[in-house]
Design an enzyme around this catalytic site. Sequence first.
Site: not given
Length: 253
Positions: A155-157
């Site tokens: 999700s961060y990426a």
Amino acid sequence: MKKFEDKVVIVTGGGSGIGFGIATAFAKEGANLVLTGRTEKTLLKAKEELEKEYNVKVLVQVADGGKEEDVKVAISNIVNEFGKIDVLINNAQASKSGKKLEEHSKEDFDLAINSGLYATFFYMREALPYLKKTEGSVINFASGAGISGRDGQSSYAAAKEGIRGLSRVATTEWGEFNINVNVICPLVMTKALENWREEYPELYEKTIGQIPMGRFADGENDIGRLCIFLSSEDGKYITGETISLQGGSSLRP
């Protein structure tokens, strides 16, 4: 005269970590600052320190960047206070880093997208009319997690790669206004990383060993000084770039 005297610089997530390092670098150059974030206590502590140490004016705006109305109110308050915006730095981001993709709930994924991608979009859109007037600069933050596809960072990426795409489109659309837009992917020493070093010293040493320069970046002297360069006349023609500030650990073709 200091390089950013009488300039107004917004730093989202500016109360601690990388954001505070960036704010400190700009304060040393005489900039008036706007620090945004969700925790008023943290922001007020940063404000007190920066105003006392560098004799600049610091406006605190408690706002959730993922909420459109919060950002609209923050930008309105900033313009009412200072009358302009010269530099926008979108640094704030939350996520469930460490969770595997299949372990993510929609709420986990929403956290990263709302706090990162939507917040960057909202601040850029709302600040644009004022950046046009000052021919200002935008600096957004992405990550090697997206570029390299790092384990446990789905999700961060995704949020960070969305920010890179958004920034490239803004570069194309906003160039006619002499607004430059760039992205920094940092590998920086933070309080969380210091705690990780104490908890996992062997893994920390292994990680450091993979960085040619043998250290993590410093939020003020490495990240902050690059932000100053990109926001100054010296770096004005640099736009649409993703700059990996990772001590040589991000080498790629």
